[in-house]
Structures are given as structure tokens and as C-alpha cells.
Write a protein that holds these residues in place. Structure first.
Motif, PDB file in Angstrom:
ATOM      1  N   THR A  68       0.839  -1.206   0.000  1.00  0.00           N
ATOM      2  CA  THR A  68       0.000   0.000   0.000  1.00  0.00           C
ATOM      3  C   THR A  68       0.871   1.253   0.000  1.00  0.00           C
ATOM      4  O   THR A  68       0.642   2.184  -0.782  1.00  0.00           O
ATOM      5  CB  THR A  68      -0.945   0.001   1.226  1.00  0.00           C
ATOM      6  OG1 THR A  68      -1.646  -1.240   1.264  1.00  0.00           O
ATOM      7  CG2 THR A  68      -1.936   1.137   1.151  1.00  0.00           C
ATOM      8  N   TRP A  72       0.711   4.370  -2.564  1.00  0.00           N
ATOM      9  CA  TRP A  72      -0.022   5.536  -2.059  1.00  0.00           C
ATOM     10  C   TRP A  72       0.932   6.715  -1.827  1.00  0.00           C
ATOM     11  O   TRP A  72       0.613   7.863  -2.137  1.00  0.00           O
ATOM     12  CB  TRP A  72      -0.773   5.168  -0.777  1.00  0.00           C
ATOM     13  CG  TRP A  72      -1.388   6.330  -0.047  1.00  0.00           C
ATOM     14  CD1 TRP A  72      -1.204   6.656   1.248  1.00  0.00           C
ATOM     15  CD2 TRP A  72      -2.297   7.311  -0.564  1.00  0.00           C
ATOM     16  NE1 TRP A  72      -1.931   7.769   1.581  1.00  0.00           N
ATOM     17  CE2 TRP A  72      -2.626   8.198   0.477  1.00  0.00           C
ATOM     18  CE3 TRP A  72      -2.881   7.529  -1.814  1.00  0.00           C
ATOM     19  CZ2 TRP A  72      -3.491   9.273   0.331  1.00  0.00           C
ATOM     20  CZ3 TRP A  72      -3.747   8.607  -1.969  1.00  0.00           C
ATOM     21  CH2 TRP A  72      -4.035   9.472  -0.914  1.00  0.00           C
ATOM     22  N   TRP A  98      -8.487   3.601  -5.931  1.00  0.00           N
ATOM     23  CA  TRP A  98      -7.847   2.346  -5.512  1.00  0.00           C
ATOM     24  C   TRP A  98      -8.893   1.241  -5.620  1.00  0.00           C
ATOM     25  O   TRP A  98      -9.870   1.228  -4.887  1.00  0.00           O
ATOM     26  CB  TRP A  98      -7.370   2.475  -4.068  1.00  0.00           C
ATOM     27  CG  TRP A  98      -6.355   1.446  -3.658  1.00  0.00           C
ATOM     28  CD1 TRP A  98      -6.578   0.125  -3.428  1.00  0.00           C
ATOM     29  CD2 TRP A  98      -4.954   1.669  -3.434  1.00  0.00           C
ATOM     30  NE1 TRP A  98      -5.411  -0.496  -3.072  1.00  0.00           N
ATOM     31  CE2 TRP A  98      -4.390   0.424  -3.068  1.00  0.00           C
ATOM     32  CE3 TRP A  98      -4.119   2.779  -3.503  1.00  0.00           C
ATOM     33  CZ2 TRP A  98      -3.037   0.264  -2.769  1.00  0.00           C
ATOM     34  CZ3 TRP A  98      -2.770   2.628  -3.206  1.00  0.00           C
ATOM     35  CH2 TRP A  98      -2.234   1.385  -2.854  1.00  0.00           C
ATOM     36  N   THR A 100     -10.215  -2.494  -5.199  1.00  0.00           N
ATOM     37  CA  THR A 100      -9.943  -3.700  -4.426  1.00  0.00           C
ATOM     38  C   THR A 100     -11.016  -4.746  -4.732  1.00  0.00           C
ATOM     39  O   THR A 100     -12.188  -4.402  -4.850  1.00  0.00           O
ATOM     40  CB  THR A 100      -9.906  -3.392  -2.911  1.00  0.00           C
ATOM     41  OG1 THR A 100      -9.930  -4.627  -2.199  1.00  0.00           O
ATOM     42  CG2 THR A 100     -11.084  -2.552  -2.466  1.00  0.00           C
ATOM     43  N   SER A 106     -10.983  -2.713   2.105  1.00  0.00           N
ATOM     44  CA  SER A 106     -11.069  -1.262   1.956  1.00  0.00           C
ATOM     45  C   SER A 106     -10.749  -0.521   3.258  1.00  0.00           C
ATOM     46  O   SER A 106     -10.101   0.527   3.233  1.00  0.00           O
ATOM     47  CB  SER A 106     -12.449  -0.851   1.427  1.00  0.00           C
ATOM     48  OG  SER A 106     -13.457  -1.453   2.181  1.00  0.00           O
ATOM     49  N   ILE A 109      -6.938  -0.383   3.757  1.00  0.00           N
ATOM     50  CA  ILE A 109      -6.281   0.568   2.840  1.00  0.00           C
ATOM     51  C   ILE A 109      -6.565   1.996   3.300  1.00  0.00           C
ATOM     52  O   ILE A 109      -5.684   2.850   3.304  1.00  0.00           O
ATOM     53  CB  ILE A 109      -6.758   0.331   1.386  1.00  0.00           C
ATOM     54  CG1 ILE A 109      -6.373  -1.077   0.928  1.00  0.00           C
ATOM     55  CG2 ILE A 109      -6.160   1.363   0.431  1.00  0.00           C
ATOM     56  CD1 ILE A 109      -7.210  -1.617  -0.199  1.00  0.00           C
ATOM     57  N   GLU A 110      -7.809   2.240   3.718  1.00  0.00           N
ATOM     58  CA  GLU A 110      -8.187   3.578   4.190  1.00  0.00           C
ATOM     59  C   GLU A 110      -7.333   3.989   5.390  1.00  0.00           C
ATOM     60  O   GLU A 110      -6.820   5.111   5.445  1.00  0.00           O
ATOM     61  CB  GLU A 110      -9.671   3.588   4.577  1.00  0.00           C
ATOM     62  CG  GLU A 110     -10.145   4.969   5.040  1.00  0.00           C
ATOM     63  CD  GLU A 110     -11.536   4.933   5.647  1.00  0.00           C
ATOM     64  OE1 GLU A 110     -12.277   5.905   5.458  1.00  0.00           O
ATOM     65  OE2 GLU A 110     -11.879   3.937   6.306  1.00  0.00           O
ATOM     66  N   ILE A 128     -14.381   5.683   1.065  1.00  0.00           N
ATOM     67  CA  ILE A 128     -14.680   4.323   0.570  1.00  0.00           C
ATOM     68  C   ILE A 128     -16.033   4.347  -0.121  1.00  0.00           C
ATOM     69  O   ILE A 128     -16.971   5.012   0.329  1.00  0.00           O
ATOM     70  CB  ILE A 128     -14.724   3.317   1.745  1.00  0.00           C
ATOM     71  CG1 ILE A 128     -13.345   3.200   2.400  1.00  0.00           C
ATOM     72  CG2 ILE A 128     -15.193   1.950   1.284  1.00  0.00           C
ATOM     73  CD1 ILE A 128     -13.321   2.314   3.644  1.00  0.00           C
ATOM     74  N   ILE A 150     -11.505   4.593  -2.488  1.00  0.00           N
ATOM     75  CA  ILE A 150     -11.268   3.150  -2.455  1.00  0.00           C
ATOM     76  C   ILE A 150     -12.585   2.483  -2.841  1.00  0.00           C
ATOM     77  O   ILE A 150     -13.621   2.722  -2.208  1.00  0.00           O
ATOM     78  CB  ILE A 150     -10.814   2.699  -1.050  1.00  0.00           C
ATOM     79  CG1 ILE A 150      -9.524   3.427  -0.657  1.00  0.00           C
ATOM     80  CG2 ILE A 150     -10.616   1.199  -0.998  1.00  0.00           C
ATOM     81  CD1 ILE A 150      -9.254   3.461   0.831  1.00  0.00           C
ATOM     82  N   THR A 151     -12.555   1.659  -3.887  1.00  0.00           N
ATOM     83  CA  THR A 151     -13.809   1.121  -4.412  1.00  0.00           C
ATOM     84  C   THR A 151     -13.591  -0.265  -5.032  1.00  0.00           C
ATOM     85  O   THR A 151     -12.471  -0.775  -5.069  1.00  0.00           O
ATOM     86  CB  THR A 151     -14.433   2.121  -5.419  1.00  0.00           C
ATOM     87  OG1 THR A 151     -15.738   1.694  -5.748  1.00  0.00           O
ATOM     88  CG2 THR A 151     -13.602   2.251  -6.687  1.00  0.00           C
ATOM     89  N   ASP A 178      -5.597  -3.240  -6.936  1.00  0.00           N
ATOM     90  CA  ASP A 178      -4.982  -4.104  -5.917  1.00  0.00           C
ATOM     91  C   ASP A 178      -5.370  -5.564  -6.182  1.00  0.00           C
ATOM     92  O   ASP A 178      -6.444  -5.832  -6.726  1.00  0.00           O
ATOM     93  CB  ASP A 178      -5.494  -3.666  -4.532  1.00  0.00           C
ATOM     94  CG  ASP A 178      -4.497  -3.975  -3.433  1.00  0.00           C
ATOM     95  OD1 ASP A 178      -3.554  -4.737  -3.683  1.00  0.00           O
ATOM     96  OD2 ASP A 178      -4.658  -3.435  -2.316  1.00  0.00           O
TER      97      ASP A 178
END
Length: 839
Positions: A68, A72, A98, A100, A106, A109-110, A128, A150-151, A178
Motif C-alpha cells: 500500500t 499511495w 484504488w 480492491t 477497503s 487501505i483507508e 470508501i 477506495i472502491t 490491488d
């Protein structure tokens, strides 16, 4: 003078900040790493540099190595470079996406992204957007997008179905996919390919990066991600993390093993061996291959060791989101001693306290085994410890093969999909639902993807015709005329009901209809497949989410239940629970068999099986590298012929049907078929003339496709496959939330369409796709051909045995399993074993 100096100083501060060079930017990252007492890996620095040089790429790195931060961090640094006044002037709008494959990832990652963004005072926000995101947050995101979103692949398609989506994405600087190895070789991966083809046009400055664990075809994975021969591909890099991840594999070998192994007890006889491992570790994850096995293990541990109550949890995809999130957080907080899980915990979630993994039963693939092993010691430099618990003795051969695979990191290829017309139909309708599209603009974008590189002008015209008129046989029905062609040539959906239905059905994951499980007094427990519930009557007790539940009634796609104190219950099974060996795993297994047959150094696992091999050699042989074994024998059930290609159950299913068909052409004969990952059985009430089989060269790759189509009733298999294609392409509607259409109705609707196309429009691209996917993906036609060609080069050894051999026993008991309950099966197997042990 002082006043002037002060004034000048103030003016200087108000002036634009200087643009940082790459070294200064990298210094920010290195300083932050130092503040965490970390040291960046070479692969992380390589990725930072490549990204800041505006390159695209694929990063290959093991789980728990800091992937990550590898991507990022340069996204944030690039933003700082473009906005020197970032501390005082925040530039709003979406800057990075991002993707996933799992919603569970998620949150991880957040947290990681927020940590870096906030620590350096970048002012960047992280949000997200998945199927779990509340409507309130989605509405807020419409007005103001976060800087990093993030989706999932499905949620990205939903964004493309929104009006004015080009304004949302116009300032997009980066997109990261990812776990690309999980999406490659699936229709979700095709969805991502199509989305990227659109975003490349809207956001020409966007940099595309994938993150992948090790797969066999990494170069091809990069080509599929970026588009063959594209500008992005030409300006891309493949970065491999050279991290020597230590993986320790230990097999749990039972003290006493049956001479005739079988798959009946799900490894339960080794339950007591597992407890000391759990007690000696901070946290242990027990991975099962199916959800029902997960439920059973959870129950049995608590029944026998009640002291684990409160310290043992369960995690699989059908349990409600709140419970899953609670379990994940409880692992992080070191509140749990053990968690029984399925592949729902396979990917990327970072659990530092996890010390040990137990794999229950063969994982069927090297990549999956390595992925699960990586869940323990999930920190750079730490050793991963994984125990292999065989559910029957023969699986110890798999354990021995996996030991070698781990040493050599020999992993599978992921085969990408080609010409998935159903996904293309869905995608074009998505574009038509939002702002509409001009075919001349979209055609070259679609052709630039790996999946549709061979798309012809005629096929493109057919697809456009299909979404506007519904193909030649459906032209009379208005419901298939979804897209209108406006005067200026734009393709657009103007009907609100069509647009709403389409948005509800975006996605490529098609499973059996799932029903919500709820308590009679309220309270949601999870989801269960309709076909399992359809077998139950009110009052029946089943185990789900670790609880014994009594079925009260089924109403409006909801299963209403009450808690039950009854001890005996049925365990739900989910479709898709039967996995097959990967090609790589099959090859490794065959190599271990050759070792077992020879006199070379044997592993601990193979030594533990010595009494089984001894009995096998007494009754028959263990096939060597250049040998293909066939065993025949007679029992009360009839005449058995067992073949051992060691190629995995899907290939064996096709091979069994093929051979049964060819033998039946010589003389009228009826067979029952059975197969597992090691071989297949033809059972008949009359003996097979094996000499005739050899004389007529029936085990051949010649005329393979013709005979396969006739033997398997390929039309019936394609009919089942067509249901998925019909759902994805939007020909059949699956229903509204809480009012889903029943599986049998979906099946009948799609079967009707299938029959219409078969009789009146056989050149329909979606109809043809059903057959192509049946052979390429379900029957693994390529593997079948290679297996047949390999067998043609081997010496066929036919052994006419007096009774079943240890290798044959698991195949016979698998066939009995289909007919008998587990209790009756266990009694029957014990009788059979007693009968044959003493002979």
C-alpha cells in the motif's frame, strides 16, 4: 527599514511556493518512514521513482510487505509536486482511485492511506465506496468526492453510469488495481479492462498501476492490465519485490492411518492435534475450503473444548457485515485465540497478531496456499508458519508436493478471458445510461483492451444492434430495445425504468439466489443459498453462523428462524464448494507420485504413507513417470474400471464422459461415473473389454472436441452457463432489493431464450459464448487436450485386481457420498474397510 523588511517578508510568504524536485519529495517519504522506525524496501523506492517519472506498471510483492505504501506514497508526493502550496490551498476533486476485489480490504487501505496523508499534513482525504457504503455517504460523495476513493470493480462501473462522470474523473492522476491476480482470469477483470479503456481517454495524465502476488504469467498480467501494444504498456515497468519470505510448512500426521483412505471425516479425527497448536500461538487462523466445513469445525471445537467460548470466532462471506468486521477488529486487538475462516480472509487484511495458519484439507492450488501462509507473520522479515491438516491420508501427497512448491515458488498462471460479449453489452448499456456514447469513439477504446483485441467490425455491429433492437429474434419485444439512437447518432438510454433496472444489475458475479436469514423477533444473521433452504421444511434445524437455528418459515426472500437447543442439525452447503486442482498442483502431485513409486529420498509425508503404498504395490502398482495406470475389479456393486490421470476433478469429469461415450460405441453399455482429483471410475453391470479399448485406441486426443460435445451433452451444460450470460448482459432481470426473482424462474426465463436462439438464431454471439465458455473455462478444454496427449506418450499399465486398491477407495466412497447420509456412509465405509483389510 525594519517595517519594510517585515513587509517584504510577508510578501515573500504569500508568493507561490517552489516546486520540489524528486529527491526532495522522496526525502519526505524517507523521513516519515524513519519516524515510524521503518526502513523502506528497495521495491518501494523503485515504485516511488517509477511513479514520479510518470510510468505505469505492475508491482509484484508478497502479502504483508508494504504494498500500500509503495503506491499511495508516490500518489501523495506527486500531488505535492503539482501543488506547491498544498499546505494552504487544497485543490478539491478526485485524484486517485484504488480498486480492491474485496470490500473487507477497503478499511485496511483507508487506515494506511490516512495515516501517511495526515502525518505529513497533505490535507488529502480518503473515502470508501462499495456495496456496503450507506446512501447518505454516497450522496455526500456525489457533491464532493474524496481525494482518494477506495472502491470495487462494480462500484466503479456504477460511477460510470452516473451523469457527468467525465467531470468526476477529469483530474484523475492515478488508478491502482490491488490484488490484480484475483481479478485476472475473471469477468470482473474484464470489467476493469473496459473501465480503464474509458478512463484513459477522459484522464490522459492518469497513471495505471496494478499490485499482484506471484502468478506464473506476470508479463501477460501487465499486458492485460495496460492494454496490448498501448502507450501505457510501452511506458511501463514490472517491479518485483525481492523479499525472501520464510515459510515454514508442517504437516499434521495422524499416529494411525487407515490403509484405505477416504474423504469422509473432514479432518475431524485430528481435532485434538489442533488444540495444542492454537494454545501455543497468539492467534491462529484455521482455513477451510468450504463454508459448510467452516461451520462444522467451529461447532466441533466448541463442543469438545467449551473453554474456547468467547475466544473462537468464524468468518465467511455469508455472515453479515457487522459480524465480519467485528471479527477482523477482534483479531487486530488480540481478543481472539483462533478464527475458523474460508477464502473470505485470504486477501490482504493485515493481522499482526496472527502467528500460525492451519490449512484444513488440500488448498487445490499453490498460489492459494502461499497466500494463506502469508497471513501469518504478516510483517516484513517475519517467518510465516502454516500447518497442513489432511482430511484423508492421500492429501499427505499434496502436502509433500506443496513443500517443494513453497521452496521453488512454483505458482499458477491466470488465464484471461477473451471475447466476453455479455460484459461488453453490460458496459455499453452503462455508458448509454449515463451520458450516452458515440460508437466511433468507443470502438477503438474497446479494441485497445486485451479481452476485445480480436473484436471484428461485424461483431461490433451485432452488439450495437443487440442493445438497440434486441437481436434479430427479439426485435418484436420492446423490453430488449434498451438503447435509443438519437438524431446526432448518440446511443442513449432515455427510459428511467430501464436505467434503474440496469444500475441494480451492474456486476459479473452471478450466484444462486441468496436469501436473508433473520430471527423471528428481528435481527439479521447473514445470507444462505436458496437451493439449500428449498430442501428444508418448517421445524427443521440447521447450523449457520455458529448457531443452531430452527426454520420457522420462508417469506419474501427471507428465511425466518428461531434459536434451537437441539443438538443434531444439518450443515448448509453452498454451491461452488467443490474446487479442483490447478494445472500446477496436478503436475506437482504427479511428480510426488513418481517419487513414491521410486527409491529416491522421500519426504516425511511420503514416509508416513508407506503402509498405504506397500498395500497399493501389493494389489497393483504406483505409476511411474512414463506410466498410466488403469485398475479393474469386481465388487457387489458391479464391474469397476479406475483410471488415474492425476489432473483434477474438472478434467476427470470430462475425460470420464468422453471415455464412457467412446466405449459405448463399441458395444451397448451403461456406466455410472465418479471422479476426484486423482482419477475417475466407470462402473457398469457388465465387464469392460479393456483389450478392445486399447486395440481401438480410445484413449486418444483425436476427434476430442466432436466426441466431447456428444458425450457430455454440451448443450445442457451450455444452457446452464447461458443463465449467467443472460443475467450479465441484462436479458433477464434478477429483481429489486428484497424482491429478488427465484432461481428457478431465472433459469426458466434464460432457458426459453436459449431455446429461441438455438432454433432460430444459432449465430447469436451470446448463445455461442455459452458453448465457448463451457469448454474453455468449465471443462478446461486446453488442459484436457494436454492430458490426453501426455497419456498417449505413456505406457498404459492395466491391472486386473481382486479387490479395490487404496488409490481406488477414495473415488468409490465419493460416489457413495452422493447417495448416503454421512452417518450411513461412515458405517458402510467401516464395513468395506473391514472386509478388504483382511483379504
Amino acid at each position: 527599514m525594519l517595517r519594510e523588511g517585515g513587509s517584504a517578508g510577508r510578501r515573500r510568504r504569500k508568493g507561490p511556493s517552489r516546486i520540489m524536485n524528486r529527491n526532495e519529495l522522496l526525502k519526505i517519504a524517507e523521513n516519515w518512514f524513519s519516524s515510524q522506525n521503518w526502513k523502506p524496501f528497495p521495491f518501494q523506492k523503485q515504485t516511488w521513482n517509477a511513479f514520479l517519472q510518470s510510468k505505469h506498471g505492475l508491482l509484484n510483492a508478497p502479502t504483508g510487505s508494504g504494498k500500500t505504501y509503495a503506491l499511495w506514497i508516490p500518489i501523495v508526493l506527486d500531488y505535492i509536486r503539482q501543488n506547491p502550496d498544498y499546505k494552504t490551498k487544497h485543490k478539491p476533486g478526485l485524484k486517485a482511485i484504488w480498486i480492491t476485489p474485496l470490500r473487507a480490504l477497503s478499511v485496511e487501505i483507508e487506515q494506511a492511506a490516512n495515516r501517511f496523508a495526515q502525518d505529513i499534513g497533505s490535507g488529502l482525504t480518503v473515502g470508501i465506496r462499495t456495496g456496503d457504503t450507506p446512501q447518505k455517504i454516497r450522496t455526500a460523495q456525489k457533491k464532493k468526492m474524496p481525494d482518494l476513493l477506495i472502491t470495487t470493480p462494480e462500484s466503479l462501473q456504477l460511477l460510470l453510469s452516473s451523469k457527468g462522470y467525465d467531470k468526476t474523473f477529469k483530474d484523475l492522476n492515478a488508478i491502482v488495481i490491488d490484488e490484480w491476480h484475483e481479478l485476472l482470469g475473471t469477468k470482473r477483470g474484464v470489467q476493469v479492462e473496459l473501465a480503464l479503456s474509458r478512463l484513459k481517454t477522459i484522464s490522459p495524465k492518469m497513471k495505471i498501476w496494478g499490485i499482484s502476488a506471484t502468478i506464473g504469467n506476470l508479463q501477460q498480467a501487465r499486458e492485460v492490465l495496460l492494454g496490448p501494444g498501448s502507450e501505457a504498456f510501452e511506458n511501463s515497468v514490472l517491479i518485483k519485490a525481492k523479499i525472501n519470505k520464510k515459510i515454514k510448512v508442517s504437516s499434521i500426521i495422524p499416529e494411525k492411518m487407515e490403509t484405505f483412505p477416504w474423504r469422509g471425516h473432514l479432518g475431524m479425527h485430528l481435532l485434538d492435534e489442533v488444540i495444542p497448536i492454537i494454545r501455543n500461538s497468539k492467534t491462529t487462523l484455521l482455513f477451510t475450503n468450504t463454508r459448510s466445513q467452516c461451520e462444522i469445525w467451529f461447532q466441533r471445537i466448541l463442543q469438545k473444548y467449551p473453554e474456547f467460548a468467547g475466544e473462537l470466532a468464524m468468518h465467511h462471506g455469508s455472515i453479515n457485515k457487522e459480524t465480519r468486521l467485528w471479527v477482523e477488529q477482534a483479531i487486530r486487538d488480540e481478543q481472539l485465540k483462533a478464527v475458523v475462516a474460508t477464502s473470505s480472509l485470504d486477501l490482504g487484511v493485515d493481522f499482526a497478531p496472527v502467528e500460525t495458519i492451519i490449512q484444513i484439507g488440500g488448498p487445490k492450488g499453490v498460489a492459494r496456499f502461499l497466500q494463506r501462509a502469508g497471513r501469518s507473520g504478516h510483517r516484513p522479515g517475519e517467518e510465516s508458519v502454516i500447518y497442513f491438516l489432511p482430511t484423508h491420508a492421500m492429501e499427505l501427497i499434496e502436502a509433500s508436493a506443496l513443500q517443494k512448491a513453497v521452496k521453488n515458488t512454483a505458482v499458477e498462471d491466470r488465464v484471461p478471458y477473451l471475447q466476453s460479449f455479455d460484459v461488453l453489452v453490460q458496459y455499453l448499456t452503462t455508458l448509454a445510461v449515463s451520458d450516452g456514447f458515440f460508437p466511433k469513439d468507443i470502438y477503438p477504446e474497446v479494441k485497445s483492451t486485451f479481452c476485445y483485441q480480436a473484436l471484428s467490425d461485424d461483431q461490433w455491429e451485432w452488439i450495437l444492434n443487440f442493445i438497440t433492437k434486441g437481436s434479430q429474434t427479439l426485435q418484436a419485444y420492446d423490453e430488449y430495445k434498451k438503447v435509443e439512437i438519437e438524431e446526432n447518432g448518440k446511443f442513449k438510454v432515455n427510459n428511467r425504468a430501464i436505467a434503474m433496472r440496469h444500475r441494480l444489475q451492474i456486476g459479473t458475479i452471478v450466484g444462486d439466489a441468496v436469501l436473508s436469514v433473520k430471527y423471528l423477533g428481528g435481527g439479521y444473521i447473514g445470507t444462505i443459498e436458496e437451493w439449500f433452504i428449498s430442501k428444508l421444511n418448517p421445524g427443521d434445524v440447521f447450523t449457520f453462523a455458529g448457531k443452531n437455528l430452527e426454520l420457522y418459515k420462508v417469506k419474501n426472500m427471507q428465511v425466518i428462524v428461531k434459536k434451537s437447543k437441539q443438538k443434531s442439525s444439518r450443515f448448509p452447503s453452498w454451491a461452488g464448494g467443490r474446487m479442483t486442482f490447478s494445472a500446477q498442483m496436478s503436475e506437482l502431485l504427479r511428480e510426488e507420485m513418481f517419487v513414491a513409486a521410486g527409491k529416491s529420498h522421500k519426504s516425511v509425508e511420503l514416509k508416513a504413507l508407506s503402509h498405504i503404498f506397500k498395500r497399493q504395490k501389493k494389489e497393483s502398482i504406483i505409476p511411474g513417470k512414463d506410466e498410466f495406470l488403469i485398475e479393474t475389479f469386481k465388487t457387489r456393486e458391479g464391474y469397476h474400471a479406475i483410471f488415474y490421470p492425476f489432473e483434477g476433478r474438472f478434467v476427470h469429469e470430462a475425460m470420464a464422459s468422453l471415455l464412457a461415450y467412446r466405449i459405448s460405441l463399441l458395444s451397448p453399455i451403461t456406466f455410472s461415473l465418479a471422479f476426484n482429483d486423482y482419477g475417475f471410475e466407470l462402473l457398469s453391470d457388465q465387464p469392460i473389454d479393456m483389450q478392445q479399448v486399447f486395440d481401438n485406441n480410445l484413449i486418444t486426443s483425436e476427434y476430442l472436441m466432436d466426441d466431447l460435445q456428444k458425450s457430455l451433452n454440451a448443450t445442457e451444460m451450455a444452457r446452464r452457463k447461458f443463465r449467467d450470460i443472460a443475467v450479465i448482459s441484462g436479458m433477464v432481470f434478477t429483481g429489486f432489493p428484497n424482491k429478488m426473482i427465484k432461481t428457478k424462474h431465472l433459469q426458466s426465463n434464460s432457458q426459453l431464450l436459449f431455446s429461441v436462439f438455438r432454433d432460430y438464431e444459432p449465430d447469436n454471439l451470446l448463445f455461442q459464448q455459452a458453448f465457448r465458455e463451457t469448454f474453455e473455462h468449465q471443462l478446461e478444454e486446453g488442459r484436457l487436450l494436454m492430458a490426453m496427449e501426455r497419456i498417449e506418450q505413456q505406457t498404459i499399465v492395466w491391472k486386473d485386481c481382486e479387490k479395490p486398491t487404496p488409490f481406488a477407495f477414495p473415488i468409490i466412497t465419493d460416489r457413495l457420498r452422493e447417495k448416503l447420509t454421512s452417518e450411513k456412509l461412515e458405517d458402510r465405509v467401516k464395513r468395506m474397510m473391514a472386509q478388504w483389510e483382511n483379504l
